[in-house]
Design a protein around this motif. Structure first.
Motif, PDB file in Angstrom:
ATOM      1  N   ARG A 109       0.840  -1.200   0.000  1.00  0.00           N
ATOM      2  CA  ARG A 109       0.000   0.000   0.000  1.00  0.00           C
ATOM      3  C   ARG A 109       0.871   1.244   0.000  1.00  0.00           C
ATOM      4  O   ARG A 109       1.809   1.363   0.788  1.00  0.00           O
ATOM      5  CB  ARG A 109      -0.908   0.019   1.238  1.00  0.00           C
ATOM      6  N   THR A 110       0.550   2.167  -0.887  1.00  0.00           N
ATOM      7  CA  THR A 110       1.223   3.458  -0.924  1.00  0.00           C
ATOM      8  C   THR A 110       0.180   4.540  -1.141  1.00  0.00           C
ATOM      9  O   THR A 110      -0.906   4.282  -1.674  1.00  0.00           O
ATOM     10  CB  THR A 110       2.263   3.524  -2.063  1.00  0.00           C
ATOM     11  N   THR A 149      -5.429   5.459  -1.911  1.00  0.00           N
ATOM     12  CA  THR A 149      -4.410   4.467  -1.589  1.00  0.00           C
ATOM     13  C   THR A 149      -4.224   3.544  -2.782  1.00  0.00           C
ATOM     14  O   THR A 149      -5.197   3.017  -3.331  1.00  0.00           O
ATOM     15  CB  THR A 149      -4.829   3.636  -0.360  1.00  0.00           C
ATOM     16  N   ARG A 150      -2.975   3.358  -3.165  1.00  0.00           N
ATOM     17  CA  ARG A 150      -2.644   2.457  -4.281  1.00  0.00           C
ATOM     18  C   ARG A 150      -2.254   1.102  -3.706  1.00  0.00           C
ATOM     19  O   ARG A 150      -1.331   0.996  -2.893  1.00  0.00           O
ATOM     20  CB  ARG A 150      -1.497   3.025  -5.106  1.00  0.00           C
ATOM     21  N   HIS A 151      -2.984   0.072  -4.080  1.00  0.00           N
ATOM     22  CA  HIS A 151      -2.686  -1.301  -3.661  1.00  0.00           C
ATOM     23  C   HIS A 151      -1.997  -2.004  -4.835  1.00  0.00           C
ATOM     24  O   HIS A 151      -2.560  -2.073  -5.945  1.00  0.00           O
ATOM     25  CB  HIS A 151      -3.975  -2.027  -3.284  1.00  0.00           C
ATOM     26  N   THR A 152      -0.805  -2.527  -4.587  1.00  0.00           N
ATOM     27  CA  THR A 152       0.031  -3.025  -5.674  1.00  0.00           C
ATOM     28  C   THR A 152       0.621  -4.392  -5.338  1.00  0.00           C
ATOM     29  O   THR A 152       1.041  -4.647  -4.216  1.00  0.00           O
ATOM     30  CB  THR A 152       1.203  -2.054  -5.938  1.00  0.00           C
ATOM     31  N   THR A 153       0.655  -5.259  -6.345  1.00  0.00           N
ATOM     32  CA  THR A 153       1.426  -6.490  -6.303  1.00  0.00           C
ATOM     33  C   THR A 153       2.008  -6.700  -7.698  1.00  0.00           C
ATOM     34  O   THR A 153       1.736  -5.914  -8.617  1.00  0.00           O
ATOM     35  CB  THR A 153       0.569  -7.682  -5.864  1.00  0.00           C
ATOM     36  N   THR A 154       2.790  -7.712  -7.875  1.00  0.00           N
ATOM     37  CA  THR A 154       3.425  -7.945  -9.172  1.00  0.00           C
ATOM     38  C   THR A 154       2.366  -8.095 -10.265  1.00  0.00           C
ATOM     39  O   THR A 154       1.522  -8.991 -10.216  1.00  0.00           O
ATOM     40  CB  THR A 154       4.293  -9.210  -9.133  1.00  0.00           C
ATOM     41  N   LEU A 168      -7.913   2.646  -3.968  1.00  0.00           N
ATOM     42  CA  LEU A 168      -9.024   2.659  -3.026  1.00  0.00           C
ATOM     43  C   LEU A 168      -9.231   4.087  -2.535  1.00  0.00           C
ATOM     44  O   LEU A 168      -8.285   4.733  -2.062  1.00  0.00           O
ATOM     45  CB  LEU A 168      -8.713   1.734  -1.846  1.00  0.00           C
ATOM     46  N   LEU A 169     -10.452   4.580  -2.660  1.00  0.00           N
ATOM     47  CA  LEU A 169     -10.762   5.952  -2.286  1.00  0.00           C
ATOM     48  C   LEU A 169     -11.208   6.033  -0.821  1.00  0.00           C
ATOM     49  O   LEU A 169     -12.028   5.230  -0.365  1.00  0.00           O
ATOM     50  CB  LEU A 169     -11.863   6.512  -3.193  1.00  0.00           C
TER      51      LEU A 169
END
Length: 373
Positions: A291-292, A299-304, A310-311
């Motif tokens: 999460r960044t 919020t930016r949820h990231t994986t490969t 998400l607002l």
């Protein structure tokens, strides 16, 4: 709120409270959004009940309103866990209203998990519950055997203006967040999960802005309604998730489970109309997502190979901009007070109930007297 607006609001609620004050005022426990205009409503609740405590919803607490209310009544911390544990729920009830007749005023079905045990073991008597929201209505209606009356205002015609304006505020706030990071809604296919009063309002408003809207609802009647209004109706929910650039969750229950998030289209934005604990299973989001922060309240949820946004942390996106629906909310709050009197009479059986047509008409007439100027 300007002093003259506050004076008018207090006068309105004073009139409503006098109309619906019971012959014998029960004790009251009030769950509410503690927004800046809410002290007037809380004072009105204290006129139709002996208000023992206010339990503000955790994600919607205005500090000024809280300080004002704390001068007159206890303000306690609210959580799902408090009323999920029957022992804790009954213990809390005993600390605030032992041996009394009590009315529970709810927003979102907080009392539902332990209501049976509360009715069975509480030293006083629970006269019933007044529920404000569709989410809470469903929680109580789905109980196999409700132990007491539940007066729901969630499907009242007096709530229609509020639902429309909440939908409008959800669209406004979603668009504002996207624009804040240099993006726009147009060109992003939208998926609206749930086509009840809020979901249908959101869908129509998005369509009016030129956004392509797909609707998903588990109810075939609502599917037919959406189709008749010109919306694309998804039959395959998972496929719809992979196609949507913006997902707006308005089911009144659990819209997205943990396993649904990896299905989202890369770069999709997710917004909810209510608290994250109701609409989104964020605890079930796979641990491999990092999460960044990606802009204010995003919020930016990231994986490969996958990411989504998400607002407002998954909470009601419109609360970022006040969630104001103007004076129309006071119609519904007045109906809640009418529900208290209905329960205080003590002649309702267990199960779901509504305020009478005559009481709604009286509320609307009073509201028009103060606000149709």
């Amino acid at each position: 709120m300007e002093p003259q607006d506050r004076a008018r609001l207090d006068a309105y609620f004073d009139k409503i409270a006098k109309t619906f004050v019971p012959e014998q005022r029960p004790a009251g426990l009030l769950v509410t959004h503690l927004l800046p205009d809410r002290p007037s409503f809380v004072r009105a609740v204290d006129k139709v009940t002996e208000l023992r405590a206010v339990l503000p919803k955790p994600k919607s607490i205005d500090l000024g309103a809280r300080r004002e209310i704390e001068q007159a009544v206890a303000v306690d911390a609210l959580s799902r866990e408090l009323f999920a544990d029957p022992v804790a729920a009954v213990t809390y009830l005993e600390t605030r209203a032992a041996d009394e007749d009590v009315v529970l005023l709810d927003v979102g079905g907080y009392f539902a998990p332990s209501l049976t045990e509360m009715c069975d073991t509480f030293s006083g008597r629970i006269l019933g519950v007044v529920e404000d929201t569709e989410n809470g209505h469903k929680r109580y209606a789905e109980m196999p055997k409700p132990p007491c009356p539940v007066v729901s205002v969630a499907r009242s015609p007096l709530k229609d203006p509020e639902d429309y304006l909440v939908g409008q505020s959800v669209v406004f706030s979603t668009e504002a967040l996207l624009r804040g990071r240099g993006d726009i809604m147009n060109g992003r296919p939208a998926l609206v999960l749930g086509f009840g009063k809020l979901g249908s309002s959101i869908a129509r408003l998005l369509h009016a802005k030129g956004v392509h809207v797909t609707v998903y609802d588990i109810d075939p009647v609502r599917q037919a309604q959406a189709f008749s209004q010109g919306f694309t109706v998804a039959q395959d929910r998972d496929r719809a998730l992979t196609m949507a650039g913006v997902v707006l969750c308005a089911t009144g229950s659990l819209a997205l489970r943990g396993e649904d998030f990896p299905k989202l289209r890369n770069g999709a934005f997710v917004a909810s109309v209510t608290s994250s604990e109701d609409e989104l299973e964020l605890d079930g989001l796979p641990d491999y997502y990092g999460r960044t922060t990606s802009g204010e309240n995003i919020t930016r949820h990231t994986t490969t190979g996958h990411y989504f946004y998400l607002l407002n942390g998954g909470n009601a996106v419109n609360f970022l901009h006040g969630a104001s629906v103007g004076p129309f909310i006071f119609l519904v709050q007045a109906e809640i007070l009418a529900g208290v009197r209905l329960l205080a009479r003590g002649d309702l059986g267990p199960g779901m109930h509504e305020v009478s047509v005559d009481d709604r008409a009286a509320i609307a007439a009073t509201w028009l007297h103060y606000y149709n100027r």
